[in-house]
Design an enzyme around this catalytic site. Structure first.
Site, PDB file in Angstrom:
ATOM      1  N   SER A  95      51.197  21.514  -0.437  1.00 44.51           N
ATOM      2  CA  SER A  95      52.009  22.955  -0.121  1.00 44.51           C
ATOM      3  C   SER A  95      53.303  22.571   0.280  1.00 44.51           C
ATOM      4  O   SER A  95      54.127  22.105  -0.462  1.00 44.51           O
ATOM      5  CB  SER A  95      51.108  23.583   0.600  1.00 44.51           C
ATOM      6  OG  SER A  95      51.703  25.108   0.689  1.00 44.51           O
ATOM      7  N   ASP A 217      45.175  29.966  -8.150  1.00 40.61           N
ATOM      8  CA  ASP A 217      45.864  29.700  -6.741  1.00 40.61           C
ATOM      9  C   ASP A 217      46.726  31.181  -6.304  1.00 40.61           C
ATOM     10  O   ASP A 217      47.769  31.166  -7.113  1.00 40.61           O
ATOM     11  CB  ASP A 217      46.753  28.620  -6.686  1.00 40.61           C
ATOM     12  CG  ASP A 217      47.356  28.119  -5.293  1.00 40.61           C
ATOM     13  OD1 ASP A 217      47.440  29.270  -4.575  1.00 40.61           O
ATOM     14  OD2 ASP A 217      47.827  27.078  -4.871  1.00 40.61           O
ATOM     15  N   HIS A 246      44.148  27.445  -2.837  1.00 37.54           N
ATOM     16  CA  HIS A 246      45.608  26.856  -2.353  1.00 37.54           C
ATOM     17  C   HIS A 246      45.108  25.480  -1.811  1.00 37.54           C
ATOM     18  O   HIS A 246      46.183  24.857  -1.460  1.00 37.54           O
ATOM     19  CB  HIS A 246      46.282  27.731  -1.625  1.00 37.54           C
ATOM     20  CG  HIS A 246      47.745  27.175  -1.273  1.00 37.54           C
ATOM     21  ND1 HIS A 246      48.586  27.050  -2.333  1.00 37.54           N
ATOM     22  CD2 HIS A 246      48.419  26.832  -0.152  1.00 37.54           C
ATOM     23  CE1 HIS A 246      49.724  26.512  -1.897  1.00 37.54           C
ATOM     24  NE2 HIS A 246      49.547  26.368  -0.640  1.00 37.54           N
TER      25      HIS A 246
END
Length: 270
Positions: A95, A217, A246
């Site tokens: 991320s 996602d 995610h």
């Protein structure tokens, strides 16, 4: 113990020739890699740490000005690599930490053999010719919900981000690490992430990049991975997994761990 080691709860595991650095995303800490680490320690030296602001770090060390941009985090990564005399590493960033790795690799390409990104996005907001997945209005509502009742917001945000079964262990785990963050720090960090735009930096990346993401996602549409692939300056490869959510390394480790290991072990074929 040095201040960098203490502040970031740095742990060095394994004893291989090559070093793998595992960097977690927003709302988690180094425990998000618990399914991956056991598969690496026999072959690699593994560095795990907590980003400043994570619930496992001392909130007194959180400098709101330093961490108002991703550069502050990138310099933390460089400081950790220097502190532990890591010559060059395979950097696995989840991320926001994927983009932190991008910035760090531009500043110090000598420290990175390659980047492996999981659920990465250079910009979350939609733009004229760019689909990031969010409108400003959506984000403003999200920030307001965080301000008004952080615990309630965590309870709603975790299932959305993880996806899948509401009672899953992954949702419970993400809820726990999310709720461990101090609310004002969580809001500051999330606003900084969602409002950032790093698209202009992508052509400056020279190290190879392995881009991995879930088919579904909420935070990162699949087209974003293709955008990264088209715009990164170095060689890159994309793999879209049949996973949802995610944080697939937490919610679907059986699928994700073999994929991650393959990208860590093997370089992009030129």
């Amino acid at each position: 113990m040095g201040i960098v080691e203490e502040a970031h709860n740095v742990k060095i595991l394994g004893s291989g020739e090559q070093t793998v650095v595992l960097a977690h995303g927003f709302g988690t800490d180094q425990s998000v890699w618990k399914h991956l680490v056991p598969h690496l320690v026999d072959d690699y030296k593994v560095v795990i740490f907590d980003n400043m602001g994570a619930g496992t770090t001392n909130p007194d060390y959180f400098d709101f000005e330093r961490y108002s941009t991703l550069e502050g985090y990138a310099y933390d990564v460089i400081a950790i690599l220097e502190e532990f005399q890591v010559g060059s590493c395979i950097y696995v960033g989840h991320s926001v930490s994927a983009m932190i790795g991008v910035i760090a690799s531009i500043a110090r390409p000598d420290l990175f053999t390659k980047l492996v990104t999981v659920s990465a996005s250079p910009r979350y907001l939609n733009d004229m010719d760019y689909y990031g997945g969010f409108e400003q209005e959506d984000l403003d509502q999200l920030y307001e919900a965080m301000r008004s009742n952080y615990k309630a917001w965590c309870s709603g945000f975790a299932p959305l981000v993880i996806g899948g079964d509401m009672d899953s262990v992954a949702i419970q785990e993400f809820s726990r690490t999310l709720f461990n963050m101090r609310p004002d720090i969580a809001l500051s960090v999330l606003q900084m992430i969602f409002q950032s735009d790093l698209r202009h930096l992508l052509p400056h990346v020279s190290v190879p990049c392995h881009i991995i993401q879930s088919m579904k996602d909420l935070a990162v549409p699949v087209v974003v991975s293709e955008y990264l692939h088209q715009n990164l300056g170095g060689g890159s490869i994309v793999e879209v997994m049949s996973t949802e959510g995610h944080l697939p390394q937490l919610s679907s480790p059986d699928v994700v761990i073999p994929v991650l290991l393959r990208h860590i072990h093997h370089d992009i074929a030129i």
